[in-house]
Design a protein around this motif. Structure first.
Motif, PDB file in Angstrom:
ATOM      1  N   ILE A 166       0.848  -1.203   0.000  1.00  0.00           N
ATOM      2  CA  ILE A 166       0.000   0.000   0.000  1.00  0.00           C
ATOM      3  C   ILE A 166       0.877   1.245   0.000  1.00  0.00           C
ATOM      4  N   ASP A 167       0.485   2.192  -0.837  1.00  0.00           N
ATOM      5  CA  ASP A 167       1.220   3.448  -0.901  1.00  0.00           C
ATOM      6  C   ASP A 167       0.907   4.256   0.353  1.00  0.00           C
ATOM      7  N   LYS A 168       1.922   4.491   1.155  1.00  0.00           N
ATOM      8  CA  LYS A 168       1.738   5.197   2.418  1.00  0.00           C
ATOM      9  C   LYS A 168       1.169   6.599   2.176  1.00  0.00           C
ATOM     10  N   TYR A 169       1.635   7.228   1.087  1.00  0.00           N
ATOM     11  CA  TYR A 169       1.248   8.614   0.827  1.00  0.00           C
ATOM     12  C   TYR A 169      -0.217   8.724   0.419  1.00  0.00           C
ATOM     13  N   LEU A 170      -0.698   7.667  -0.212  1.00  0.00           N
ATOM     14  CA  LEU A 170      -2.109   7.664  -0.596  1.00  0.00           C
ATOM     15  C   LEU A 170      -2.964   7.761   0.657  1.00  0.00           C
ATOM     16  N   MET A 175      -6.087  11.155   4.581  1.00  0.00           N
ATOM     17  CA  MET A 175      -6.257  11.727   5.909  1.00  0.00           C
ATOM     18  C   MET A 175      -6.203  13.262   5.845  1.00  0.00           C
ATOM     19  N   ASP A 176      -5.274  13.783   5.041  1.00  0.00           N
ATOM     20  CA  ASP A 176      -5.152  15.233   4.904  1.00  0.00           C
ATOM     21  C   ASP A 176      -6.405  15.845   4.303  1.00  0.00           C
ATOM     22  N   LEU A 177      -7.034  15.093   3.410  1.00  0.00           N
ATOM     23  CA  LEU A 177      -8.228  15.609   2.748  1.00  0.00           C
ATOM     24  C   LEU A 177      -9.474  15.398   3.596  1.00  0.00           C
ATOM     25  N   GLY A 178      -9.295  14.997   4.823  1.00  0.00           N
ATOM     26  CA  GLY A 178     -10.417  14.963   5.749  1.00  0.00           C
ATOM     27  C   GLY A 178     -11.048  13.605   5.975  1.00  0.00           C
ATOM     28  N   CYS A 179     -10.420  12.581   5.498  1.00  0.00           N
ATOM     29  CA  CYS A 179     -10.922  11.245   5.787  1.00  0.00           C
ATOM     30  C   CYS A 179     -10.560  10.890   7.224  1.00  0.00           C
ATOM     31  N   GLY A 180     -11.497  10.345   7.955  1.00  0.00           N
ATOM     32  CA  GLY A 180     -11.142   9.799   9.273  1.00  0.00           C
ATOM     33  C   GLY A 180     -10.457   8.481   9.084  1.00  0.00           C
ATOM     34  N   PRO A 181      -9.880   7.901  10.133  1.00  0.00           N
ATOM     35  CA  PRO A 181      -9.223   6.599  10.003  1.00  0.00           C
ATOM     36  C   PRO A 181     -10.171   5.503   9.533  1.00  0.00           C
ATOM     37  N   PHE A 185      -9.837   3.654   5.994  1.00  0.00           N
ATOM     38  CA  PHE A 185      -9.732   2.195   5.982  1.00  0.00           C
ATOM     39  C   PHE A 185     -10.569   1.610   4.851  1.00  0.00           C
ATOM     40  N   PHE A 186     -11.831   2.086   4.750  1.00  0.00           N
ATOM     41  CA  PHE A 186     -12.719   1.500   3.738  1.00  0.00           C
ATOM     42  C   PHE A 186     -12.496   2.079   2.348  1.00  0.00           C
ATOM     43  N   LYS A 187     -12.028   3.352   2.284  1.00  0.00           N
ATOM     44  CA  LYS A 187     -11.907   4.007   0.976  1.00  0.00           C
ATOM     45  C   LYS A 187     -10.523   3.794   0.353  1.00  0.00           C
ATOM     46  N   VAL A 188      -9.504   3.616   1.185  1.00  0.00           N
ATOM     47  CA  VAL A 188      -8.152   3.495   0.636  1.00  0.00           C
ATOM     48  C   VAL A 188      -7.594   2.088   0.820  1.00  0.00           C
ATOM     49  N   ILE A 189      -7.551   1.644   2.076  1.00  0.00           N
ATOM     50  CA  ILE A 189      -6.857   0.376   2.342  1.00  0.00           C
ATOM     51  C   ILE A 189      -7.570  -0.810   1.696  1.00  0.00           C
ATOM     52  N   ILE A 190      -8.870  -0.942   1.945  1.00  0.00           N
ATOM     53  CA  ILE A 190      -9.593  -2.110   1.429  1.00  0.00           C
ATOM     54  C   ILE A 190      -9.528  -2.200  -0.102  1.00  0.00           C
TER      55      ILE A 190
ATOM     56  N   MET B   1       0.089   5.556   9.149  1.00  0.00           N
ATOM     57  CA  MET B   1      -0.875   4.476   8.930  1.00  0.00           C
ATOM     58  C   MET B   1      -0.572   3.309   9.852  1.00  0.00           C
ATOM     59  N   LYS B   2       0.744   3.083  10.053  1.00  0.00           N
ATOM     60  CA  LYS B   2       1.119   1.879  10.782  1.00  0.00           C
ATOM     61  C   LYS B   2       0.628   1.904  12.222  1.00  0.00           C
ATOM     62  N   THR B   3       0.872   3.023  12.906  1.00  0.00           N
ATOM     63  CA  THR B   3       0.548   3.048  14.333  1.00  0.00           C
ATOM     64  C   THR B   3      -0.947   2.946  14.570  1.00  0.00           C
ATOM     65  N   ARG B   4      -1.712   3.493  13.632  1.00  0.00           N
ATOM     66  CA  ARG B   4      -3.140   3.607  13.867  1.00  0.00           C
ATOM     67  C   ARG B   4      -3.856   2.247  13.894  1.00  0.00           C
ATOM     68  N   TYR B   5      -3.357   1.296  13.105  1.00  0.00           N
ATOM     69  CA  TYR B   5      -4.105   0.038  12.987  1.00  0.00           C
ATOM     70  C   TYR B   5      -3.495  -1.117  13.783  1.00  0.00           C
ATOM     71  N   LYS B   6      -2.593  -0.771  14.694  1.00  0.00           N
ATOM     72  CA  LYS B   6      -1.955  -1.810  15.499  1.00  0.00           C
ATOM     73  C   LYS B   6      -2.978  -2.667  16.240  1.00  0.00           C
ATOM     74  N   PHE B   7      -4.006  -2.003  16.768  1.00  0.00           N
ATOM     75  CA  PHE B   7      -4.984  -2.731  17.603  1.00  0.00           C
ATOM     76  C   PHE B   7      -5.698  -3.827  16.823  1.00  0.00           C
ATOM     77  N   LEU B   8      -5.700  -3.725  15.485  1.00  0.00           N
ATOM     78  CA  LEU B   8      -6.414  -4.735  14.691  1.00  0.00           C
ATOM     79  C   LEU B   8      -5.779  -6.116  14.832  1.00  0.00           C
ATOM     80  N   ALA B   9      -4.527  -6.169  15.282  1.00  0.00           N
ATOM     81  CA  ALA B   9      -3.874  -7.474  15.421  1.00  0.00           C
ATOM     82  C   ALA B   9      -4.359  -8.222  16.657  1.00  0.00           C
ATOM     83  N   TRP B  10      -4.864  -7.500  17.639  1.00  0.00           N
ATOM     84  CA  TRP B  10      -5.168  -8.156  18.917  1.00  0.00           C
ATOM     85  C   TRP B  10      -6.271  -9.212  18.861  1.00  0.00           C
TER      86      TRP B  10
END
Lengths: 268, 272
Positions: A166-170, A175-181, A185-190, B1-10
């Motif tokens: 996964i591209d870290k910068y993406l 996040m910078d554009l206002g996405c919450g974690p 998660f659902f819009k970028v990572i998945i 990104m890394k630190t935020r999703y650490k809890f998902l491993a538990w």
């Protein structure tokens, strides 16, 4: 000079001939029992080696065999349910594992691979001990739990490399554009790891469908899967229905594989 | 990104503890206790009475693994030298039988090897036989080679496609013979594949209870049969069964660490 070239050419064709016939021989060995199973599914008598005439009777009998049809249904339900749950757990786990430090990551990964490296019979027996220890009644629940357990490693195996890519910068951009974690998660990572998720799910599905050993130790009398029924049929050496079943399985696998191969170029 | 999703491993770590570590601990616990829940090594000493079964399992699995390797090695090499399109088609042909449940394929061999089965009928046409082809070691070994052959071909093939044909041609131009090319190029590159293949064939072969049951008759009892008997047979005894499973795991660990002696970089491959 010409003679020399000719000789070289001859040697090469000879070599090719030998290597091709070797491939052919091994393929014959691999397909011989399958061919015999298929041919004798059309045999009129119950004999497994004596041809008496052509018939479709065994296919009709197969579809009327409630034990087989019910076990096919069980197998299907267990495979789909366990693969979906394993895919969810495995995907979340892969994302989490990727964030851990090196030491923790490698120790978790070695435990994850235990069900793949351990002989199936040990996994089966150990889960059987666990379920009787926890006093869970043997049946659908135990089967699904067992299948999830041996499917998760395959999901992680497929998803983890994609998480690493996964591209870290993406993610940071989102996040910078206002996405919450959660949204990120659902819009970028998945979406980024989707190919891995799909591959893991399909792999789980096939392993679930095909599993005999672990199911054998963790099933109850009401939750027989197809491989277990096949096993009891081969023990009793009964009718060519089992041949008819093999033919149907072979043809469906063939169709799936051909379809998958035709689809590949268009996806690229 | 890394630190935020650490809890998902538990949640997964908890899952691992319950469904992987827990059951293995139970095997150790059952293997080392008796019915009164007292510590004992009696079970392990009973396993000592079955050394002939242990040796037979290791022996048969080893022979099957070696024959599988002998068949697969040249085959994988020949396949890896074919044109890409032909190669992928042939690989599909080799994988296809794996998709049919192995019980059905083994059943196919039962019908082939029977005393009045097809192979004996063909022998009969030439005036030979009938031979006793089933319910012996020979049939068990055939069954193992048959079932696990693709497990050997696949990892070998995937390491051998990495061998560039131009390297082989360069070696030929520089005067290396077939043997030299084999020992200096093909073998070193394919060692990780050999290791993976051997593990993938030996582990299921040494622990099977189906192939021996279906093709070996009653007399070719293997470790797997012994374990199965303790858990689902008439002589229900999970304590002894766990002890045998412990011994089986130790045997496999020992064999794998032996293999790792030859391996320098194949670890990543083995996990796949």
């Amino acid at each position: 000079m010409n003679l020399n070239l000719n000789l070289k050419f001859n040697l090469k064709t000879k070599k090719n001939f030998f290597s091709n016939s070797f491939i052919g021989l091994v393929l014959c060995f691999l397909y011989l029992p399958i061919a015999v199973l298929i041919i004798f599914s059309f045999n009129q008598s119950k004999s497994r080696s004596h041809w008496t005439g052509f018939t479709f009777d065994w296919y009709l009998k197969l579809f009327q065999n409630t034990v087989i049809i019910k076990s096919l249904f069980n197998t299907f339900v267990i495979a789909v349910v366990s693969s979906i749950i394993a895919t969810i757990i495995g995907t979340i786990a892969a994302i989490g594992i990727n964030s851990l430090n090196k030491y923790l990551k490698s120790s978790i990964m070695s435990v994850t691979y235990l069900p793949i490296i351990n002989p199936e019979i040990v996994t089966g027996v150990s889960l059987m001990l666990l379920f009787s220890f926890l006093k869970i009644e043997f049946g659908f629940t135990t089967l699904i739990l067992a299948h999830i357990t041996f499917n998760i490693p395959y999901v992680i195996l497929n998803v983890l490399p994609k998480v690493r890519q996964i591209d870290k910068y993406l993610y940071d951009a989102a996040m910078d554009l206002g996405c919450g974690p959660v949204l990120a998660f659902f819009k970028v990572i998945i979406p980024e790891i989707m190919p891995g998720i799909v591959a893991g799910f399909l792999m789980s599905l096939t392993f679930s469908f095909d599993d005999f050993v672990i199911s054998y130790f963790t099933s109850g009398p009401t939750s027989q899967t197809l491989p277990i029924v096949i096993f009891s049929m081969t023990r009793r050496k009964v009718s060519p229905e089992i041949n008819a079943l093999s033919t149907i399985i072979f043809i469906s696998v063939l169709i799936i594989l051909v379809l998958a191969n035709f689809k590949k170029p268009t996806r690229k | 990104m890394k630190t935020r999703y650490k809890f998902l491993a538990w949640p997964y770590i908890i899952w691992l503890l319950i469904f992987i570590i827990g059951p293995l601990c139970l095997i150790v616990y059952f293997g080392l206790t008796n019915e009164e829940k007292k510590f004992t090594i009696e079970n392990l000493s009973i396993v000592g009475q079955y050394t002939s079964v242990l040796w037979r399992s290791i022996w048969i699995a080893m022979i099957s693994t070696i024959i599988t390797l002998i068949i697969s090695y040249p085959l994988a090499f020949i396949l890896s030298r074919k044109k890409a399109k032909i190669q992928s088609f042939l690989m599909m042909l080799f994988i296809l039988p794996m998709w049919i449940n192995f019980l059905l394929r083994t059943y196919g061999w039962m019908t082939l090897l029977e005393n009045n089965g097809i192979i004996n009928k063909i022998f009969g046409l030439f005036g030979f036989g009938p031979f006793q082809l089933i319910n012996n070691k020979f049939a068990v070994i055939i069954g193992m080679i048959y079932n696990y052959l693709p497990f050997m071909i696949l990892p070998l093939h995937s390491t051998m496609i990495k061998i560039d044909q131009t390297i082989i041609e360069a070696a030929q131009d520089l005067g290396a013979g077939t043997w030299r090319i084999f020992t200096k190029i093909v073998l070193p590159i394919s060692i990780p594949g050999i290791n993976t293949g051997i593990t993938m064939v030996f582990v299921p072969a040494v622990s099977t209870f189906i192939i021996s049951k279906m093709l070996g008759g009653g007399s070719n009892f293997l470790i797997g049969d012994l374990i199965e008997l303790q858990f689902l047979g008439n002589t229900y005894n999970p304590h002894l069964g766990s002890a045998i499973a412990l011994v089986l795991m130790t045997i496999i660990l020992m064999c794998m660490s032996l293999l790792n002696q030859f391996d320098t970089e194949g670890k990543e491959d083995m996990l796949l």
